[in-house]
Scaffold this motif. Sequence first.
Motif, PDB file in Angstrom:
ATOM      1  N   UNK A  24       0.843  -1.199   0.000  1.00 10.65           N
ATOM      2  CA  UNK A  24       0.000   0.000   0.000  1.00 10.65           C
ATOM      3  C   UNK A  24       0.874   1.243   0.000  1.00 10.65           C
ATOM      4  N   UNK A  25       0.398   2.288  -0.680  1.00  9.07           N
ATOM      5  CA  UNK A  25       1.165   3.528  -0.747  1.00  9.07           C
ATOM      6  C   UNK A  25       0.849   4.470   0.405  1.00  9.07           C
ATOM      7  N   UNK A  26      -0.292   4.239   1.051  1.00 10.40           N
ATOM      8  CA  UNK A  26      -0.684   5.069   2.186  1.00 10.40           C
ATOM      9  C   UNK A  26      -0.914   4.212   3.418  1.00 10.40           C
ATOM     10  N   UNK A  27      -0.707   4.799   4.584  1.00 15.29           N
ATOM     11  CA  UNK A  27      -0.864   4.084   5.843  1.00 15.29           C
ATOM     12  C   UNK A  27      -2.339   3.931   6.198  1.00 15.29           C
ATOM     13  N   UNK A  28      -2.765   2.694   6.355  1.00 20.49           N
ATOM     14  CA  UNK A  28      -4.105   2.410   6.873  1.00 20.49           C
ATOM     15  C   UNK A  28      -4.010   2.445   8.397  1.00 20.49           C
ATOM     16  N   UNK A  29      -4.765   3.346   9.014  1.00 23.27           N
ATOM     17  CA  UNK A  29      -4.656   3.511  10.465  1.00 23.27           C
ATOM     18  C   UNK A  29      -5.634   2.559  11.159  1.00 23.27           C
ATOM     19  N   UNK A  30      -5.098   1.393  11.528  1.00 27.33           N
ATOM     20  CA  UNK A  30      -5.909   0.338  12.144  1.00 27.33           C
ATOM     21  C   UNK A  30      -5.157  -0.302  13.304  1.00 27.33           C
ATOM     22  N   UNK A  31      -5.917  -0.894  14.196  1.00 31.42           N
ATOM     23  CA  UNK A  31      -5.391  -1.711  15.291  1.00 31.42           C
ATOM     24  C   UNK A  31      -4.277  -1.015  16.075  1.00 31.42           C
ATOM     25  N   UNK A  32      -4.447   0.270  16.310  1.00 25.96           N
ATOM     26  CA  UNK A  32      -3.482   0.990  17.132  1.00 25.96           C
ATOM     27  C   UNK A  32      -2.305   1.565  16.373  1.00 25.96           C
ATOM     28  N   UNK A  33      -2.240   1.353  15.069  1.00 25.69           N
ATOM     29  CA  UNK A  33      -1.179   1.953  14.254  1.00 25.69           C
ATOM     30  C   UNK A  33      -1.684   3.303  13.755  1.00 25.69           C
ATOM     31  N   UNK A  34      -0.973   4.372  14.114  1.00 28.81           N
ATOM     32  CA  UNK A  34      -1.430   5.722  13.776  1.00 28.81           C
ATOM     33  C   UNK A  34      -0.325   6.513  13.086  1.00 28.81           C
ATOM     34  N   UNK A  35      -0.755   7.480  12.295  1.00 28.01           N
ATOM     35  CA  UNK A  35       0.192   8.341  11.590  1.00 28.01           C
ATOM     36  C   UNK A  35       0.521   9.548  12.458  1.00 28.01           C
ATOM     37  N   UNK A  36       1.083   9.269  13.639  1.00 24.33           N
ATOM     38  CA  UNK A  36       1.386  10.324  14.594  1.00 24.33           C
ATOM     39  C   UNK A  36       2.868  10.677  14.597  1.00 24.33           C
ATOM     40  N   UNK A  37       3.266  11.381  15.635  1.00 24.68           N
ATOM     41  CA  UNK A  37       4.648  11.860  15.737  1.00 24.68           C
ATOM     42  C   UNK A  37       5.646  10.705  15.772  1.00 24.68           C
ATOM     43  N   UNK A  38       5.310   9.657  16.505  1.00 24.70           N
ATOM     44  CA  UNK A  38       6.220   8.509  16.589  1.00 24.70           C
ATOM     45  C   UNK A  38       6.427   7.872  15.215  1.00 24.70           C
ATOM     46  N   UNK A  39       5.342   7.745  14.460  1.00 23.79           N
ATOM     47  CA  UNK A  39       5.437   7.159  13.128  1.00 23.79           C
ATOM     48  C   UNK A  39       6.323   8.022  12.225  1.00 23.79           C
ATOM     49  N   UNK A  40       6.153   9.330  12.296  1.00 20.66           N
ATOM     50  CA  UNK A  40       6.966  10.229  11.474  1.00 20.66           C
ATOM     51  C   UNK A  40       8.440  10.154  11.863  1.00 20.66           C
ATOM     52  N   UNK A  41       8.714   9.994  13.147  1.00 19.57           N
ATOM     53  CA  UNK A  41      10.099   9.852  13.617  1.00 19.57           C
ATOM     54  C   UNK A  41      10.719   8.571  13.074  1.00 19.57           C
ATOM     55  N   UNK A  42       9.935   7.499  13.070  1.00 25.86           N
ATOM     56  CA  UNK A  42      10.426   6.224  12.537  1.00 25.86           C
ATOM     57  C   UNK A  42      10.703   6.331  11.039  1.00 25.86           C
ATOM     58  N   UNK A  43       9.857   7.052  10.317  1.00 30.50           N
ATOM     59  CA  UNK A  43      10.070   7.248   8.878  1.00 30.50           C
ATOM     60  C   UNK A  43      11.372   8.011   8.643  1.00 30.50           C
ATOM     61  N   UNK A  44      11.601   9.048   9.437  1.00 26.65           N
ATOM     62  CA  UNK A  44      12.801   9.869   9.285  1.00 26.65           C
ATOM     63  C   UNK A  44      14.072   9.060   9.537  1.00 26.65           C
ATOM     64  N   UNK A  45      13.956   7.996  10.303  1.00 22.76           N
ATOM     65  CA  UNK A  45      15.120   7.163  10.635  1.00 22.76           C
ATOM     66  C   UNK A  45      15.469   6.168   9.530  1.00 22.76           C
ATOM     67  N   UNK A  46      14.604   6.037   8.513  1.00 22.18           N
ATOM     68  CA  UNK A  46      14.896   5.137   7.392  1.00 22.18           C
ATOM     69  C   UNK A  46      15.913   5.826   6.487  1.00 22.18           C
TER      70      UNK A  46
END
Length: 256
Positions: A150-172
């Motif tokens: 998938x090209x976009x994040x499906x926000x389900x089961x506690x997975x959210x497009x929040x600050x933590x997610x953005x920090x993890x993306x920046x670390x890639x």
Amino acid sequence: MSVSPADSLVTQWESEQARLRQQVVEEDTEAWQRSPGFTGLERVGGVDLSFIKGDDVNACSQLVVLSYPELEVLYEDSQMVALTAPYIAGFLAFRETPFLLDALQRLERSQPELLPQVVFVDGNGLFHHREFGLACHLGVLSGLPCVGVAKNLLQVQGVHKGEEHQTQIAALQKGGDSFPLTAASGKVLGKALRSSDSSSKPIYVSVGHKISVGTAARLTHSCCRYRVPEPIRQADCRSREFLRIHFPAAKTDIKE
């Protein structure tokens, strides 16, 4: 109190998803999957549907098969289809799977030697509200290993497009880097993958059927020339081109 037709359909589809979900295999089943360089893998498939803008019924159903590791197109099948099932969020597979399955079955009948050993699906697999997205549905019904992308994040089961997610993306830092998409239950539902050095926006990879999440992410990266893995990119490009040729006055919907 009467039950609406839509509610009745949702109940029916939820039951069907739950039944088929029990058949999903979330681990590697093929010898090539266990090889560091995927030795023995020769054919990878990609499927997609493209719509004419403003028309959510008529679509081009597309299957491509590419050589591996060269990623050259060996086979393509473009068919205009009419989607009769309604669109209901979380149940996309009931609209699209029958036509994608038909394409695989046509290939199996006509040129079985070109049947893909794994299919990339433009959509989610286990990373889904009920852990049974389009890639799982197609995998179970076809019996083939499938990977959901998938090209976009499906926000389900506690997975959210929040600050933590953005920090993890920046670390890639480079192509092939990934981090797990972990549900509130602790289960890993998929991986966010930086698919190439030139693309900083990740894609979201999940198990469809007969493959582990680690292998799915590694294979997806190996099939990426650009952000989207080549089997899906080719399916998307060729289905759009089919619509442009056969419906020159129409515009195709841009799917994200």
